[in-house]
Design a protein around this motif. Sequence first.
Motif, PDB file in Angstrom:
ATOM      1  N   VAL A 499       0.828  -1.204   0.000  1.00 20.84           N
ATOM      2  CA  VAL A 499       0.000   0.000   0.000  1.00 20.84           C
ATOM      3  C   VAL A 499       0.861   1.251   0.000  1.00 20.84           C
ATOM      4  O   VAL A 499       2.031   1.229   0.403  1.00 20.84           O
ATOM      5  CB  VAL A 499      -0.947   0.045   1.226  1.00 20.84           C
ATOM      6  N   THR A 500       0.265   2.353  -0.465  1.00 20.90           N
ATOM      7  CA  THR A 500       0.777   3.687  -0.198  1.00 20.90           C
ATOM      8  C   THR A 500      -0.250   4.390   0.678  1.00 20.90           C
ATOM      9  O   THR A 500      -1.431   4.024   0.683  1.00 20.90           O
ATOM     10  CB  THR A 500       1.012   4.495  -1.481  1.00 20.90           C
ATOM     11  N   LEU A 501       0.209   5.404   1.415  1.00 17.62           N
ATOM     12  CA  LEU A 501      -0.665   6.072   2.377  1.00 17.62           C
ATOM     13  C   LEU A 501      -0.974   7.500   1.943  1.00 17.62           C
ATOM     14  O   LEU A 501      -0.191   8.141   1.237  1.00 17.62           O
ATOM     15  CB  LEU A 501      -0.009   6.098   3.759  1.00 17.62           C
ATOM     16  N   ASN A 502      -2.138   7.982   2.370  1.00 14.21           N
ATOM     17  CA  ASN A 502      -2.468   9.387   2.203  1.00 14.21           C
ATOM     18  C   ASN A 502      -1.540  10.235   3.059  1.00 14.21           C
ATOM     19  O   ASN A 502      -0.922   9.736   4.012  1.00 14.21           O
ATOM     20  CB  ASN A 502      -3.925   9.646   2.613  1.00 14.21           C
ATOM     21  N   GLU A 503      -1.435  11.519   2.729  1.00 17.88           N
ATOM     22  CA  GLU A 503      -0.523  12.389   3.466  1.00 17.88           C
ATOM     23  C   GLU A 503      -0.833  12.410   4.961  1.00 17.88           C
ATOM     24  O   GLU A 503       0.064  12.494   5.789  1.00 17.88           O
ATOM     25  CB  GLU A 503      -0.587  13.806   2.896  1.00 17.88           C
ATOM     26  N   ALA A 534       5.742   4.354  -3.111  1.00 21.05           N
ATOM     27  CA  ALA A 534       5.067   4.313  -4.406  1.00 21.05           C
ATOM     28  C   ALA A 534       4.877   2.867  -4.820  1.00 21.05           C
ATOM     29  O   ALA A 534       5.632   1.981  -4.403  1.00 21.05           O
ATOM     30  CB  ALA A 534       5.875   5.061  -5.467  1.00 21.05           C
ATOM     31  N   LEU A 535       3.854   2.630  -5.642  1.00 22.20           N
ATOM     32  CA  LEU A 535       3.616   1.324  -6.235  1.00 22.20           C
ATOM     33  C   LEU A 535       3.866   1.422  -7.731  1.00 22.20           C
ATOM     34  O   LEU A 535       3.648   2.477  -8.332  1.00 22.20           O
ATOM     35  CB  LEU A 535       2.175   0.861  -5.969  1.00 22.20           C
ATOM     36  N   LEU A 548       4.980  -5.505  -9.858  1.00 25.05           N
ATOM     37  CA  LEU A 548       5.146  -5.700  -8.411  1.00 25.05           C
ATOM     38  C   LEU A 548       5.485  -7.153  -8.107  1.00 25.05           C
ATOM     39  O   LEU A 548       6.400  -7.443  -7.315  1.00 25.05           O
ATOM     40  CB  LEU A 548       3.877  -5.284  -7.670  1.00 25.05           C
ATOM     41  N   ARG A 549       4.764  -8.064  -8.741  1.00 24.53           N
ATOM     42  CA  ARG A 549       5.018  -9.485  -8.505  1.00 24.53           C
ATOM     43  C   ARG A 549       6.447  -9.853  -8.894  1.00 24.53           C
ATOM     44  O   ARG A 549       7.138 -10.586  -8.186  1.00 24.53           O
ATOM     45  CB  ARG A 549       4.010 -10.332  -9.280  1.00 24.53           C
TER      46      ARG A 549
END
Length: 553
Positions: A499-503, A534-535, A548-549
């Motif tokens: 995951v990435t997170l919100n600020e 980042a993804l 990603l895999r």
Amino acid sequence: MTVSSPAYHHPVPQDTRFEPMSLPAMFERTLRANPDAPFLHFLGRTYSYAEIHRDARRFAAGLQALGIAKGDRVGLFLPNVPIYAAAYYGAMMAGAIVVNFSPLYSVEELAWQVGDSGTRLLVTLDVPELYSTASKVLASSELETLVVGSLSGMLPWYKGLALKLLKRSQIADVAYGNAVKSWSEMTPDRVPSPTEVTPADLALLQYTGGTTGRPKGAMLGHDQLSVNAQQVAALNPFGDPAGEVFMGALPFFHVFANTALLNHAMVTGASIAMVPRFETKQVLETIQRYRCTGFPGVPTMFQAMLDHPDLAKTDLSSLKVCISGGAPMPAPVHLKFEEVTGVRVCEGYGLTESSGVVSANPYEGTRKRGTIGQLVPGTAIILLDKEDPAQLAPEGEPGELAVCGPQVMRGYWNRPETDADTFVERDGKRYLRTGDVAQIDADGFISIVDRIKDMIAVGGFKVFPSVVEDVILEHPAVKEALVIGVPEEYRGEVPRAYVTLNEAGGATAEELRDWLNAKIGKHERVDQVVIRDALPKTMIGKLDRKTLRAEVL
């Protein structure tokens, strides 16, 4: 659902049929209606239909002078610039087959696809990164000719002059010669020799990455592309389509933009306010300046707009609808974008192999969030058993989506051996296997459950990554999510979330894991949540599970 079902909500009947045409003939028809109408707006300069058609004809003549004949392949290695449209339609006027290449390709990627397609001539731009890659491919492949367009020559005169004087480092030092020609050299004032181009002729090779192995070139004919453009145009309930102004942020080299932007505008006489690439501030300014009425994009574009501080002060009142495709749109992004902007977002679906568009939610009236909407007119689908595609899926259960329609490709270029796995025959019709698992409700709205090849096998159970992703995206701290299967000795595989997170997000990985696992089935539980800055994303900005895999495994 029957053809006459009152639950079909698009403006025209579901059984509507459209006239297959060659794209040059379709362009001629639009040109006759209003030659001076604007076609492309580009960084302050506007090109009419007559101007692009003139340049396309000149380019067709230039190709013929080099010996490019019907059926030869002409490649486009370009960002969103006006000569893309002139080269695209001009190559087809000469009877050539266009091959789209991403400007992000490496030398190795571009060289392989040039070789696989048999591309003889490649059009690019005098931008250092593009020209450097293209010139290396010219020197190391069977490519015969490189045509280089001038970015400064496509801008308003004052911007072009500033680029030449102040930003010389952004202009490549092009070594022109017998094998390297300028765009202006290729487009002198001359008329092409008549070439018969029919709807049955091949128009485009559109390479698709797929999930494994080398990319394959989907063979798309003039009939498939022209009909799909008309199918998309038929979804418009707003009146005179020639008055529409589309936000052109999607890259033209991608099939979604080829159909939903370029050919869609051309068949209706609409215009496109285009930008070379997606840059949020520039997109917001372009929407406001040109009073854009429609915006086809991918979910990450709408998320980027939400994240930008200029969104609140941008006038978006001209937008009638935004169309999201390319990847599932997270529900929180969908809801927040509509709440903040007041603009309706309609999700749709398509594939490279279907010329771009298979289904969409209606632009007005009934729509269902989280679905890919209803089929565009003239299209049929079946659901195949996930384990045995020779059989239909059990009634009421999800199955592999298979599509039949006039927009479905002929097959893969030089890959006849793939037909048996790509198509299935049913009741005398040929259906394209999409690899996507879907379900259909009583009103004909389709939901994509997951990709067959993305399913995770956990101790004999099948886990759909998108189901787990949808749940973790409900957490207020989570901005983006991808779930993949990782090897585990006891169960074979186990889901893991990235995951990435919100600020404002302050959750830890352990907190997210525990929160998520409390809300999903035992076999769906993740072994860990990995927080990243980042993804990986594809060239059009959708989250890239395949990459990603590969990184993780």
